[in-house]
Enzyme design. Sequence first.
Site, PDB file in Angstrom:
ATOM      1  N   HIS A  51       0.833  -1.203   0.000  1.00 41.12           N
ATOM      2  CA  HIS A  51       0.000   0.000   0.000  1.00 41.12           C
ATOM      3  C   HIS A  51       0.872   1.260   0.000  1.00 41.12           C
ATOM      4  O   HIS A  51       2.010   1.246   0.491  1.00 41.12           O
ATOM      5  CB  HIS A  51      -0.931  -0.004   1.213  1.00 41.12           C
ATOM      6  CG  HIS A  51      -2.068  -0.975   1.063  1.00 41.12           C
ATOM      7  ND1 HIS A  51      -3.111  -1.050   1.943  1.00 41.12           N
ATOM      8  CD2 HIS A  51      -2.298  -1.916   0.107  1.00 41.12           C
ATOM      9  CE1 HIS A  51      -3.964  -1.988   1.534  1.00 41.12           C
ATOM     10  NE2 HIS A  51      -3.485  -2.536   0.423  1.00 41.12           N
TER      11      HIS A  51
ATOM     12  N   GLU B 133       0.754   3.991   1.742  1.00 33.44           N
ATOM     13  CA  GLU B 133       1.175   4.476   3.065  1.00 33.44           C
ATOM     14  C   GLU B 133       2.314   3.615   3.607  1.00 33.44           C
ATOM     15  O   GLU B 133       3.253   4.106   4.228  1.00 33.44           O
ATOM     16  CB  GLU B 133      -0.006   4.418   4.050  1.00 33.44           C
ATOM     17  CG  GLU B 133      -1.262   5.122   3.579  1.00 33.44           C
ATOM     18  CD  GLU B 133      -2.225   4.180   2.852  1.00 33.44           C
ATOM     19  OE1 GLU B 133      -1.779   3.445   1.952  1.00 33.44           O
ATOM     20  OE2 GLU B 133      -3.417   4.190   3.196  1.00 33.44           O
TER      21      GLU B 133
ATOM     22  N   CYS C 144      -6.325   1.770   5.269  1.00 40.73           N
ATOM     23  CA  CYS C 144      -6.969   0.519   5.676  1.00 40.73           C
ATOM     24  C   CYS C 144      -6.519   0.126   7.087  1.00 40.73           C
ATOM     25  O   CYS C 144      -5.692   0.789   7.708  1.00 40.73           O
ATOM     26  CB  CYS C 144      -6.616  -0.573   4.665  1.00 40.73           C
ATOM     27  SG  CYS C 144      -4.894  -1.126   4.757  1.00 40.73           S
TER      28      CYS C 144
ATOM     29  N   CYS D 135      -2.546  -0.483   7.299  1.00 38.10           N
ATOM     30  CA  CYS D 135      -1.750   0.745   7.256  1.00 38.10           C
ATOM     31  C   CYS D 135      -1.957   1.563   8.531  1.00 38.10           C
ATOM     32  O   CYS D 135      -1.016   2.165   9.044  1.00 38.10           O
ATOM     33  CB  CYS D 135      -2.120   1.571   6.033  1.00 38.10           C
ATOM     34  SG  CYS D 135      -1.567   0.819   4.501  1.00 38.10           S
TER      35      CYS D 135
HETATM   36 ZN   LIG Z   1      -3.496   0.104   3.410  1.00 37.08          ZN
END
Ligand SMILES: [Zn+2]
Length: 176
Positions: A82, A84, A110, A113
């Site tokens: 991801h 982040e 999410c 993260c």
């Molecule tokens: Zn994420």
Amino acid sequence: MTDKPMNWDEYYMTIAMAVRKKANCLGRKVGAVIVRENRIISTGYNGTPEGMTNCSDGGCVRCRDRDTYKASVGYDVCICVHAEQNALIAAARFGNAVEDAVVYSTLRPCFDCTKAMLQARVTSIRYLHNWQHPIGELREQYELLQNSLRGGVHPVELFDPDADWANAKVNPAPDP
Ligand SMILES: [Zn+2]
Ligand SMILES: [Zn+2]
């Protein structure tokens, strides 16, 4: 361009949108910027790990098979990193502390993260597009997790000219 000068939130989110342009995931495209003491110390976009076939070229089994792996679930078997997390990882790789930093992400982070940011002592999150876990009974815990960030999680109101491209949950998988 508008006549109104950009505030800092708009400025960093605009940069996060530029970072997002390199996202290579078949799913939603995300860009993130980590800011500490009003300086950008790291950036990230989502896609497969360095040296591996891009997700957009069929490199991720989970992203390629959305009949089996629905949007927002099965991240544990997804090889895409991801945005982040990529930003946090790049900060670690180059030795930049993220404690008390603010993460700007074009998508509300999410579970995974958020956990990472909480443990890294990121102080707050600013997001452009909202995200919610598709499983209703998990939302309470998601809110609890996000509310544990000392500086909170806040939306940034900004027009996104590439919203349709970035937020398409399922793009056609390439031929194997
Ligand atoms: Zn994420
Ligand atoms: Zn992917």
